[in-house]
Design an enzyme around this catalytic site. Structure first.
Site, PDB file in Angstrom:
ATOM      1  N   ASP A  84      -4.188   9.666  -0.327  1.00 43.77           N
ATOM      2  CA  ASP A  84      -3.452  10.901  -0.048  1.00 43.77           C
ATOM      3  C   ASP A  84      -1.939  10.717  -0.106  1.00 43.77           C
ATOM      4  OD1 ASP A  84      -5.878  12.313   0.437  1.00 43.77           O
ATOM      5  OD2 ASP A  84      -5.977  11.417   2.438  1.00 43.77           O
ATOM      6  N   GLY A 118      -9.026   7.546   1.908  1.00 44.46           N
ATOM      7  CA  GLY A 118      -9.406   8.852   2.431  1.00 44.46           C
ATOM      8  C   GLY A 118      -9.849   9.840   1.373  1.00 44.46           C
ATOM      9  N   THR A 128       2.788   4.103 -10.488  1.00 46.55           N
ATOM     10  CA  THR A 128       3.872   4.074  -9.509  1.00 46.55           C
ATOM     11  C   THR A 128       4.231   2.621  -9.221  1.00 46.55           C
ATOM     12  OG1 THR A 128       2.284   4.206  -7.672  1.00 46.55           O
ATOM     13  CG2 THR A 128       3.217   6.264  -8.479  1.00 46.55           C
TER      14      THR A 128
END
Length: 501
Positions: A208, A241, A181
């Site tokens: 996440d 996370g 990305t």
């Protein structure tokens, strides 16, 4: 029954029952001149038949002979691939498996067992049977679209992929298409334009945030329901996370999670629609306000600390005894903890969302701009300490906040506690989240809900987190979509983590 060996030296049945042993049938064994390969209940064993023959007591039974200390025993879970290798000068059965190099690292290793030309057909059949057992309930040779966020968490996602995850995918014969990305919300564009028929899963090597973008990209497509129900969305550890990875694989050790993913079974799970203003957002993990939202969003400057940033942020805020006054409207499904405990063992099949339209499912309860339905319960929390609602069992390595969560039970798990419980009790509640034992904490209100509206009061600004992403500090409304999403789980229709019993 007694038999003899054939000309190639491959033993027949009868006298070789001893080499098969418990947990295996004749079809599970490939008996060669010098070695035997046997598929058992949860492993495959490669044994030296010559040593076993010399030591065998004629009066002993087969199962006692079948597992010598020098045998090679491989867990079926760790079998990544198998094939019959043929070259001009030799043929062999090759078993590629995940071999442990410590508690948190496995690497591919290959056993090669020579076979005679006359055994090729039998070996082919045995290999096919081994793969079927090793991937029981899961698709073999998955086609994976891998998205790597090079800036996620501590910033080591690309290195982790190349060194720990990619070798597992390659060894498991997965077809992999990798893309990094490049900017915020890039994964939304990728998911919107993705050929969903070309892949079985999108694998996010990230925190996440990238799965959140993928779900929302799929949700913006004209064929949103088909896309969300067709392609699995998964996460492997690349952030702070990694809640989705923990919930579906039970670990944040990258190579172990990769093995769990290639062995993963398609599992439908619930998604949530969030409306705020004119916007509609899909949530796959959690929605939070109060102390946990501040832990997530208010500690961005501490990302270099990894998971420790959450502990530091929590200590800072509990000491300050922050309060978050809130007006809450709730569409209750299961109210008492006793009922939730009874519900925990049930299973509800999700509806087939692909049969009733193309875009996202219509909202049953309207948006945050509409009047609150009459059957919703209104609650005033002038001293709210924490608001947390989710649809997975783990939020991170140290937070197992929803021990009653099920992938597709059709409900959200809503937890709240008031900030005036005191510092010691606040510590107790959060420590319980680390072990999954906070469900029975008397100060924690835990309910199953179908929808809710959250309205912050008497505050000009603050944090509201959707899957770890910051949204405007303003009222929002949420409702569940039963089984709209798909991921890959180690156990079908189950999360990995502490559960209530």
């Amino acid at each position: 029954m007694s038999t003899s060996s054939n000309e190639s030296g491959t033993a027949l049945a009868g006298e070789n029952d001893a080499f098969i042993g418990l947990g295996a049938s004749a079809d599970d064994a490939l008996l060669l001149d010098s070695q035997s390969l046997t598929i058992r209940e949860d492993s495959v064993t490669v044994a030296d038949r010559r040593k076993a023959s010399k030591k065998r007591d004629p009066s002993c039974c087969g199962p006692n002979v079948a597992a010598k200390s020098g045998d090679e025993k491989i867990s079926l879970h760790n079998v990544l691939w198998a094939r019959v290798y043929i070259s001009e000068d030799k043929s062999a059965v090759q078993i590629t498996h995940a071999k442990a190099f410590g508690k948190r690292l496995v690497k591919p290793a290959t056993l090669s067992i020579p076979i005679a030309e006359s055994d090729l057909e039998k070996a082919d059949q045995w290999v096919e049977r081994l793969l079927a057992r090793a991937y029981e309930g899961a698709q073999q040779a998955k086609r994976l679209k891998v998205l790597i966020n090079p800036n996620g968490g501590p910033g080591a996602a690309e290195k982790t992929y190349r060194t720990e995850i990619e070798p597992i995918f390659t060894a498991a014969s997965c077809a992999v298409d990798v893309e990094l990305t490049q900017y915020p919300k890039h994964a939304i564009k990728i998911a919107q334009e993705l050929d969903i028929d070309a892949y079985d899963a999108v694998v996010c090597i990230s925190g996440d945030g990238i799965p959140h973008e993928v779900f929302n990209g799929l949700g913006k497509r004209p064929d949103a329901r088909k896309a969300l129900r067709s392609i699995a969305v998964c996460q492997l550890p690349g952030g702070s996370g990694n809640g989705m990875c923990w919930s579906f694989t039970g670990t944040d050790a990258a190579s172990l999670a990769a093995v769990a993913l290639v062995k993963g079974k398609r599992t439908h799970f619930d998604l949530v629609s969030i409306t705020q203003g004119d916007e509609r957002i899909l949530s796959f993990l959690s929605q939070s306000a109060g102390i946990t939202a501040e832990l997530d969003l208010g500690t961005e400057n501490l990302r270099w600390m990894g998971n420790t940033r959450f502990t530091v942020g929590f200590l800072q805020r509990v000491v300050a005894e922050r309060l978050y006054p809130t007006e809450l409207y709730v569409k209750l499904a299961i109210e008492s903890k006793e009922e939730i405990r009874r519900h925990a063992s049930t299973h509800r099949e999700p509806p087939d969302h692909t049969c009733d339209g193309t875009g996202l499912p219509p909202l049953q309860y309207g948006t945050v701009k509409d009047e609150v339905p009459d059957d919703w319960v209104k609650e005033w929390h002038p001293k709210m300490g924490n608001f947390w609602c989710g649809n997975m069992i783990c939020m991170s390595k140290d937070v197992h906040y929803f021990p009653a969560a099920r992938p597709n039970d059709g409900y959200m798990d809503l937890t709240t506690w008031d900030g005036n419980v005191g510092r010691i009790k606040a510590f107790s509640i959060m420590l319980g989240a680390e072990t999954g034992r906070n469900f029975d904490h008397p100060q924690l209100n835990y309910r199953k809900v179908l929808a809710y509206r959250f309205v912050p009061k008497n505050q000009k600004d603050g944090y509201i987190s959707i899957d770890g992403e910051k949204i405007q500090f303003a009222p929002f409304q949420a409702e569940i979509h039963h089984g709209l999403g798909v991921s890959l789980s180690l156990r079908h229709n189950s999360f990995e983590g502490p559960t209530i019993t």
